[in-house]
Scaffold this motif. Structure first.
Motif, PDB file in Angstrom:
ATOM      1  N   MET A  48      -8.534  -0.417   0.985  1.00  0.00           N
ATOM      2  CA  MET A  48      -7.177  -1.303   0.832  1.00  0.00           C
ATOM      3  C   MET A  48      -6.393  -0.716  -0.271  1.00  0.00           C
ATOM      4  O   MET A  48      -6.625  -0.222  -1.229  1.00  0.00           O
ATOM      5  CB  MET A  48      -7.521  -2.567   0.544  1.00  0.00           C
ATOM      6  CG  MET A  48      -6.438  -3.465   0.632  1.00  0.00           C
ATOM      7  SD  MET A  48      -6.526  -5.127  -0.258  1.00  0.00           S
ATOM      8  CE  MET A  48      -6.744  -4.396  -1.978  1.00  0.00           C
ATOM      9  N   ILE A  50      -3.088  -1.554  -2.533  1.00  0.00           N
ATOM     10  CA  ILE A  50      -2.285  -2.735  -2.934  1.00  0.00           C
ATOM     11  C   ILE A  50      -0.675  -1.942  -3.292  1.00  0.00           C
ATOM     12  O   ILE A  50      -0.694  -1.352  -3.991  1.00  0.00           O
ATOM     13  CB  ILE A  50      -2.707  -3.384  -4.350  1.00  0.00           C
ATOM     14  CG1 ILE A  50      -4.348  -3.814  -3.953  1.00  0.00           C
ATOM     15  CG2 ILE A  50      -1.828  -4.491  -4.789  1.00  0.00           C
ATOM     16  CD1 ILE A  50      -4.881  -4.493  -5.306  1.00  0.00           C
ATOM     17  N   PRO A  51       0.430  -2.643  -2.672  1.00  0.00           N
ATOM     18  CA  PRO A  51       1.576  -2.127  -3.002  1.00  0.00           C
ATOM     19  C   PRO A  51       2.006  -2.131  -4.432  1.00  0.00           C
ATOM     20  O   PRO A  51       1.556  -3.293  -5.152  1.00  0.00           O
ATOM     21  CB  PRO A  51       2.242  -3.154  -1.862  1.00  0.00           C
ATOM     22  CG  PRO A  51       1.554  -3.904  -1.022  1.00  0.00           C
ATOM     23  CD  PRO A  51       0.091  -4.088  -1.941  1.00  0.00           C
ATOM     24  N   TYR A  82       3.849 -10.063   3.804  1.00  0.00           N
ATOM     25  CA  TYR A  82       2.695  -9.137   4.027  1.00  0.00           C
ATOM     26  C   TYR A  82       1.897  -9.396   5.098  1.00  0.00           C
ATOM     27  O   TYR A  82       0.718  -8.893   5.335  1.00  0.00           O
ATOM     28  CB  TYR A  82       1.770  -9.155   2.689  1.00  0.00           C
ATOM     29  CG  TYR A  82       2.433  -9.045   1.415  1.00  0.00           C
ATOM     30  CD1 TYR A  82       2.961  -7.734   1.038  1.00  0.00           C
ATOM     31  CD2 TYR A  82       2.813  -9.945   0.366  1.00  0.00           C
ATOM     32  CE1 TYR A  82       3.518  -7.488  -0.357  1.00  0.00           C
ATOM     33  CE2 TYR A  82       3.560  -9.640  -0.737  1.00  0.00           C
ATOM     34  CZ  TYR A  82       3.646  -8.392  -1.092  1.00  0.00           C
ATOM     35  OH  TYR A  82       4.596  -8.311  -2.153  1.00  0.00           O
ATOM     36  N   LYS A  84       1.960  -8.280   8.078  1.00  0.00           N
ATOM     37  CA  LYS A  84       1.495  -6.995   8.749  1.00  0.00           C
ATOM     38  C   LYS A  84       0.598  -6.419   8.198  1.00  0.00           C
ATOM     39  O   LYS A  84      -0.198  -5.520   8.640  1.00  0.00           O
ATOM     40  CB  LYS A  84       2.555  -5.994   9.178  1.00  0.00           C
ATOM     41  CG  LYS A  84       3.781  -6.815   9.918  1.00  0.00           C
ATOM     42  CD  LYS A  84       4.697  -5.940  10.454  1.00  0.00           C
ATOM     43  CE  LYS A  84       5.804  -6.687  11.098  1.00  0.00           C
ATOM     44  NZ  LYS A  84       6.698  -5.935  11.973  1.00  0.00           N
ATOM     45  N   ASP A  85      -0.030  -6.590   6.703  1.00  0.00           N
ATOM     46  CA  ASP A  85      -0.940  -5.802   5.968  1.00  0.00           C
ATOM     47  C   ASP A  85      -2.176  -6.921   6.225  1.00  0.00           C
ATOM     48  O   ASP A  85      -2.495  -7.508   5.167  1.00  0.00           O
ATOM     49  CB  ASP A  85      -0.520  -5.621   4.817  1.00  0.00           C
ATOM     50  CG  ASP A  85      -1.401  -4.738   4.036  1.00  0.00           C
ATOM     51  OD1 ASP A  85      -2.578  -4.421   4.353  1.00  0.00           O
ATOM     52  OD2 ASP A  85      -0.649  -4.064   2.910  1.00  0.00           O
ATOM     53  N   GLU A  86      -2.794  -6.530   7.208  1.00  0.00           N
ATOM     54  CA  GLU A  86      -4.197  -7.442   7.505  1.00  0.00           C
ATOM     55  C   GLU A  86      -5.307  -7.099   6.454  1.00  0.00           C
ATOM     56  O   GLU A  86      -5.738  -8.130   5.888  1.00  0.00           O
ATOM     57  CB  GLU A  86      -4.927  -7.235   8.729  1.00  0.00           C
ATOM     58  CG  GLU A  86      -5.784  -7.930   9.238  1.00  0.00           C
ATOM     59  CD  GLU A  86      -6.249  -7.666  10.927  1.00  0.00           C
ATOM     60  OE1 GLU A  86      -7.350  -7.121  10.818  1.00  0.00           O
ATOM     61  OE2 GLU A  86      -5.407  -7.933  11.693  1.00  0.00           O
ATOM     62  N   LYS A  87      -5.352  -6.200   5.657  1.00  0.00           N
ATOM     63  CA  LYS A  87      -6.398  -6.115   4.807  1.00  0.00           C
ATOM     64  C   LYS A  87      -5.945  -6.556   3.381  1.00  0.00           C
ATOM     65  O   LYS A  87      -6.862  -7.217   2.890  1.00  0.00           O
ATOM     66  CB  LYS A  87      -6.399  -4.310   4.713  1.00  0.00           C
ATOM     67  CG  LYS A  87      -7.294  -3.728   5.575  1.00  0.00           C
ATOM     68  CD  LYS A  87      -7.346  -1.943   5.113  1.00  0.00           C
ATOM     69  CE  LYS A  87      -8.044  -1.091   6.545  1.00  0.00           C
ATOM     70  NZ  LYS A  87      -8.350  -0.160   6.086  1.00  0.00           N
ATOM     71  N   LEU A  88      -4.806  -6.430   2.897  1.00  0.00           N
ATOM     72  CA  LEU A  88      -4.355  -7.357   2.073  1.00  0.00           C
ATOM     73  C   LEU A  88      -4.394  -8.839   2.191  1.00  0.00           C
ATOM     74  O   LEU A  88      -5.027  -9.304   1.157  1.00  0.00           O
ATOM     75  CB  LEU A  88      -2.876  -6.796   1.751  1.00  0.00           C
ATOM     76  CG  LEU A  88      -2.206  -7.432   0.579  1.00  0.00           C
ATOM     77  CD1 LEU A  88      -2.616  -6.538  -0.675  1.00  0.00           C
ATOM     78  CD2 LEU A  88      -0.733  -7.502   0.584  1.00  0.00           C
ATOM     79  N   HIS A  91      -8.179  -9.392   1.714  1.00  0.00           N
ATOM     80  CA  HIS A  91      -8.593  -9.109   0.527  1.00  0.00           C
ATOM     81  C   HIS A  91      -8.142 -10.543  -0.482  1.00  0.00           C
ATOM     82  O   HIS A  91      -9.036 -10.951  -1.393  1.00  0.00           O
ATOM     83  CB  HIS A  91      -8.143  -8.030  -0.122  1.00  0.00           C
ATOM     84  CG  HIS A  91      -8.590  -7.710  -1.723  1.00  0.00           C
ATOM     85  ND1 HIS A  91      -9.961  -7.450  -1.811  1.00  0.00           N
ATOM     86  CD2 HIS A  91      -7.930  -7.910  -2.877  1.00  0.00           C
ATOM     87  CE1 HIS A  91     -10.061  -7.158  -3.068  1.00  0.00           C
ATOM     88  NE2 HIS A  91      -8.752  -7.397  -3.718  1.00  0.00           N
TER      89      HIS A  91
END
Length: 103
Positions: A48, A50-51, A82, A84-88, A91
């Motif tokens: 993952m 993190i932005p 966020y 569209k960021d499934e992992k974020l 988590h």
């Protein structure tokens, strides 16, 4: 601690406590296989990213006493940027729990 001669329930309980303490001491000293020996296995989401400048929003913590569907809706609203960021999303979902809901 007190010890009782023989193999009654008290003796068995004391043996279990001693074994548990030995396991904990072994883990502290770095020996043996302990649940957290391989941190990669304990990660919810691997690889993952993190932005930059990401800050976890403040959540009303879910304690297991309210409606879980409402909690999920509120989590999705707060993390909407966020979506569209499934992992974020996966988590940081754990950050929205407290008390018994964590376990």
């Amino acid at each position: 601690m007190h010890f009782v001669r023989g193999e009654g329930p008290s003796t068995v309980l004391e043996k279990e406590r001693i074994e548990h303490m030995e396991e904990m001491l072994c883990a502290i000293e770095g020996g043996g296989n302990y649940a957290f020996a391989n941190m990669a296995e304990s990660c919810l989401v691997l690889d993952m990213v993190i932005p930059p400048k990401f800050k976890v929003p403040d959540f009303d913590k879910y304690k297991g006493t309210t409606c879980p569907k409402n909690h999920l809706k509120m989590y999705c609203r707060k993390m909407g940027a966020y979506a569209k960021d499934e992992k974020l999303l996966m988590h940081f979902f754990q950050e929205s729990f407290a008390g018994a809901a964590i376990t």
